[in-house]
Scaffold this active site. Structure first.
Site, PDB file in Angstrom:
ATOM      1  N   ASP A 142       0.856  -1.183   0.000  1.00 42.99           N
ATOM      2  CA  ASP A 142       0.000   0.000   0.000  1.00 42.99           C
ATOM      3  C   ASP A 142       0.894   1.236   0.000  1.00 42.99           C
ATOM      4  O   ASP A 142       1.604   1.501   0.969  1.00 42.99           O
ATOM      5  CB  ASP A 142      -0.897   0.005   1.237  1.00 42.99           C
TER       6      ASP A 142
ATOM      7  N   GLY B 121       4.675   9.339   0.656  1.00 43.59           N
ATOM      8  CA  GLY B 121       5.293  10.668   0.635  1.00 43.59           C
ATOM      9  C   GLY B 121       5.255  11.329   2.002  1.00 43.59           C
ATOM     10  O   GLY B 121       6.227  11.962   2.423  1.00 43.59           O
ATOM     11  N   ASP B 122       4.134  11.169   2.683  1.00 45.43           N
ATOM     12  CA  ASP B 122       4.029  11.720   4.042  1.00 45.43           C
ATOM     13  C   ASP B 122       5.027  11.033   4.966  1.00 45.43           C
ATOM     14  O   ASP B 122       5.634  11.678   5.832  1.00 45.43           O
ATOM     15  CB  ASP B 122       2.612  11.536   4.588  1.00 45.43           C
TER      16      ASP B 122
ATOM     17  N   GLY C 214      -2.623   1.153   5.160  1.00 40.98           N
ATOM     18  CA  GLY C 214      -3.090   2.325   5.894  1.00 40.98           C
ATOM     19  C   GLY C 214      -2.103   3.467   5.863  1.00 40.98           C
ATOM     20  O   GLY C 214      -0.908   3.268   6.061  1.00 40.98           O
TER      21      GLY C 214
END
Length: 75
Positions: free
Chosen positions: A6, A11-12, A47
């Site tokens: 996933d 990027g975060d 997630g």
């Protein structure tokens, strides 16, 4: 290399690892490596928030992948 399941939030995760490294006083190159490792671990879990690694996970990843984080020279 990791096997992604996933990529949501990768990027975060990179930004979080980079920012944490800089706040901890790491040189930019090392902080970027920490960001990359944070994102690499994140994509192996589902997630956007739930998949973010804990510090202990990063430390274990570092131990297993030590050869990838050796400092290098930019010429």
């Amino acid at each position: 290399r990791v096997t992604p399941v996933d990529t949501t939030g990768a990027g975060d995760a990179f930004n979080a690892g980079l920012a944490f490294g800089l706040v901890q006083g790491l040189p930019l190159v090392e902080a970027v490596k920490l960001g990359n490792m944070t994102a690499a671990i994140k994509v192996t879990k589902f997630g956007a928030q739930e998949g973010l690694p804990w510090r202990e996970e990063l430390e274990e990843f570092l131990k297993r992948k030590l050869e990838l984080i050796k400092p290098f020279r930019v010429q």
